[in-house]
Design a protein around this motif. Structure first.
Motif: not given
Length: 777
Positions: A476-481, A493-498, A504-507, A559-565
């Motif tokens: 998945v991709c988390l986007e600030y906007h 909040s969106l980071i925590n929910k993500s 939960k979905n074992k991504l 799980f790994p979190v990768v930043g692509a800035p």
């Protein structure tokens, strides 16, 4: 397929040196050639040497790191031609004179190897003219590669080839310019000015000519033909000053001489006579005494002045606000140009002619409208290409207005009437072709764009500040906007929910990425100002704890979190990336912990992350003080890396983090990194620190006091530095051997609460908010 390992650039002027610098940024060896100065016997490559020296001084910097200058070797065209045999690509970037170019090619082809491509950086001369005297074998190895200035920052590369050009050889070059030089390759037809200059120079010339015709002043012209249309904030006249007024007569002359007499470009006429007079007097734009604008420093004060197009004299700039701009807010661009005012009529005159001209040139200058739009976005910094602009304005309205005025309506605009140039069909973007049918807009292999994902599906999670998108394969991709992608409680909040959703979905993992100009300019400091003024310090502590806990939760997830800035990642934006498990950063990423500029210290884990990185890096000096001092210098002076390579040297990126040259490849690379890390992934271990204690804090404070005595630091800078020193050293009397991550985070919170109680910090925050910069000093 062959690789590009060595590049030669012939011509060490501003453009040639810039191309050489970008090739060096790409990691290859570069030979920079120029003539031998007359009478020079000792330093026969002095011209090229001087050009390389200028690269190190030029701002904005052509080189992504000063050490990259070592990759460029100065050469001359008399003694060093044999070195061309080792080059895979030779770029000619000399004066726009056909005879001189042809003579150079005769010499160059005697020395290049069989598998090398020779290309010209010409901006106006057709390929057929350049190759007229080449042999059939030489034509196979020749093309035009037109870079835009400055080559590091302008992503457009126009490619002009012929049926004679070896397609495999050309692909080797275009793969290199795409992946390693970060260019968006746009295929252009062999016509004068190709795509960007054909339309862009017409637009600029029309803006000047029609301003004189309408009797509109320079500032009003720039006000209406600026941000509303998605054009550079300078406006057209300001842009001409930036480019250089002395270039315009040469380009116009070349274009007018190459185009047919009945081409609409020629209908605009020659450059105004006063332009030649300005250039002769040294008014060549920003690089000279001034241009349409100038900075008057008489009397010791700086006064921005603007040229009066009628009297040719200068007067103080007044920043007018044309009434038609209010209509833009109500009715968009159509509302702006429909307004009954001089400025609106001027805007319509310039833009209707420019857009109609662009529409009339397809397929003459390019096979499709998408190529034209990319050329104008990436070559002239338009936010929208001409066809994207017409979609925003309304193709039916443009068509009807042209008919009403009795003007010829290009076939493409006729085809687009009552529909759009672009349409989403079967979840893919399509573009209208010259036959009036829609074709799929194709992406290069290895390109994954979030904008395309958004056309295919709805976000998994979303609020006003951030969204989570499914980009396939369990990633998945988390986007600030939010505005300027500033961070606030909704972002957290969106980071925590993500994190909850992924667990939960074992991504497999998550990429932090967005396609805005900047990744994030930092935290929204208005909430800090309000809570501080109301003395709600428990709430300040909660905001800090919430951010710290959120970022740590992300960092230590299963799980790994990768930043692509790309672009600026400052303050909280930088802290977001520091807590990612890996980065695939665009080369034009500018990271920094700049909180000191607004009177605080990093409070969402930035201090402890820098301590950890400086402590654990290879060749780290022993003891607690070196890491603390390096972190102190970076944070106290609000250092910002001006490229991803600089950020790597400053420990904002790890040594193993990857730098991506082409922005369009960021998301795909980030996703690939997640998938590579996901197999057998283990979260990092929480660090334990050894802090220097009171002696370290005193040493840092003494250094800052010295700066203050020299007038290089304000009294409040000293206060901020003192609190930062406490965080990085522990502030206790003795050396602290077992300091947990949570202990350092508490020190961050304590320091910020202390600073928020001071008038100096509150004043700084207020000052930055008035400047409209959420967290940039």
């Amino acid at each position: 397929m062959a690789e590009i390992k060595k590049v030669a650039v012939i011509g060490a002027g501003v453009m040639g040196a810039g191309i050489a610098a970008q090739a060096a940024n790409a990691g290859v060896e570069v030979l920079l050639f120029d003539i031998v100065p007359k009478g020079e016997k000792k330093d026969r490559s002095a011209v090229a040497k001087s050009a390389i020296a200028k690269l190190l001084k030029t701002k904005p910097a052509p080189l992504m790191h000063k050490s990259f200058a070592k990759r460029i070797t100065p050469c001359n065209l008399e003694d060093d031609l044999e070195l061309l045999k080792g080059c895979d690509w030779v770029v000619e970037a000399i004066i726009e004179n056909l005879d001189i170019k042809r003579n150079l090619y005769k010499t160059v082809f005697k020395h290049v190897k069989r598998t090398a491509l020779v290309s010209s950086n010409t901006s106006t001369i057709p390929l057929a003219d350049l190759t007229a005297e080449l042999t059939a074998a030489q034509k196979k190895k020749f093309a035009i590669t037109h870079f835009f200035n400055p080559p590091r920052y302008m992503r457009l590369l126009e490619i002009v080839s012929s049926d004679d050009t070896d397609k495999n050889l050309l692909k080797t070059i275009t793969d290199f310019t795409d992946v390693h030089m970060g260019k968006t390759n746009v295929n252009a037809k062999d016509t004068p000015g190709f795509i960007g200059n054909r339309i862009g120079i017409y637009w600029l010339h029309a803006a000047v000519v029609k301003a004189i015709e309408h009797g509109i002043d320079v500032e009003s012209a720039d006000a209406v033909l600026g941000r509303s249309f998605g054009f550079p904030r300078t406006g057209v006249f300001g842009l001409l000053d930036l480019v250089g007024l002395d270039l315009m007569p040469h380009i116009l002359s070349s274009m007018q001489g190459s185009l047919k007499k009945n081409d609409p470009f020629n209908a605009l006429g020659d450059a105004p006579e006063f332009l030649s007079e300005m250039i002769a007097d040294g008014y060549t734009g920003r690089k000279g005494k001034g241009g349409f604008y100038r900075l008057n420093t008489e009397g010791g004060k700086k006064q921005k002045e603007v040229l009066n197009l009628e009297t040719k004299g200068y007067a103080a700039a007044v920043r007018p606000k044309p009434a038609c701009l209010k209509m833009y807010k109500k009715g968009g661009l159509k509302g702006l140009m429909s307004h009954d005012s001089l400025e609106a009529r001027y805007a319509w005159d310039v833009m209707s002619h420019t857009l109609a001209y662009a529409a009339s040139l397809v397929p003459e200058i390019a096979d499709d409208i998408h190529a034209v739009d990319e050329a104008m976005r990436l070559g002239f910094n338009w936010k929208y290409g001409p066809f994207e602009l017409m979609d925003k304005i309304g193709t039916d309205w443009i068509h009807d207005m042209l008919v009403m005025e009795g003007r010829k309506v290009p076939k493409l605009i006729q085809h687009a009437r009552e529909q759009k140039f672009y349409a989403v069909k079967s979840e893919r973007m399509h573009a209208l072709n010259p036959r009036g049918k829609y074709d799929v807009v194709k992406r290069a292999d290895g390109v994954l764009l979030l904008q395309d994902i958004k056309r295919q599906k709805r976000p998994i999670l979303s609020n006003k500040s951030a969204s989570l998108w499914d980009i396939g394969d369990g990633v998945v991709c988390l986007e600030y906007h939010s505005k300027m992608n500033s961070l606030n409680p909704l972002s957290l909040s969106l980071i925590n929910k993500s994190v909850d959703y992924i667990e939960k979905n074992k991504l497999k993992g998550m990429v932090f990425h967005n396609e805005a100009s900047n990744f994030s300019v930092g935290a929204n400091i208005l909430m800090l100002l309000v809570t501080s003024k109301l003395r709600l310090f428990p709430l300040v502590r909660w905001i800090l704890s919430h951010g710290q806990n959120t970022f740590n939760r992300m960092k230590y997830a299963n799980f790994p979190v990768v930043g692509a800035p790309s672009g600026m990642a400052l303050g909280g934006g930088c802290e977001t990336l520091l807590h990612c498990n890996a980065l695939t950063a665009h080369a034009e990423t500018y990271m920094g912990l700049v909180e000191a500029g607004v009177g605080i210290v990093p409070g969402w884990g930035g201090c402890k992350e820098m301590l950890e990185r400086h402590s654990s890096k290879k060749k780290a000096m022993k003891g607690p003080m070196p890491a603390a001092m390096e972190s102190f210098m970076a944070i106290a002076t609000a250092q910002v890396g001006t490229s991803a390579f600089e950020c790597q040297k400053m420990e904002f990126l790890r040594a193993e983090d990857k730098v991506i040259m082409n922005k369009d490849r960021l998301l795909a690379e980030g996703k690939a990194r997640v998938l590579a890390m996901a197999e057998g992934y283990e979260p990092p271990v929480s660090p334990v620190f050894k802090l220097a204690g009171e002696s370290g804090q005193v040493a840092m404070q003494m250094g800052v006091n010295d700066f203050a005595k020299k007038g290089m630091a304000t009294p409040h800078d000293v206060v901020i530095a003192g609190e930062l020193a406490k965080v990085l050293t522990g502030g206790e009397k003795d050396v602290l051997d077992e300091v947990s991550e949570q202990d350092v985070l508490k020190l961050e919170r304590d320091a910020i609460v202390t600073l928020c109680k001071t008038k100096g910090t509150r004043d700084r925050i207020l000052h930055m908010l008035k400047k409209g910069k959420p967290l940039r000093n």
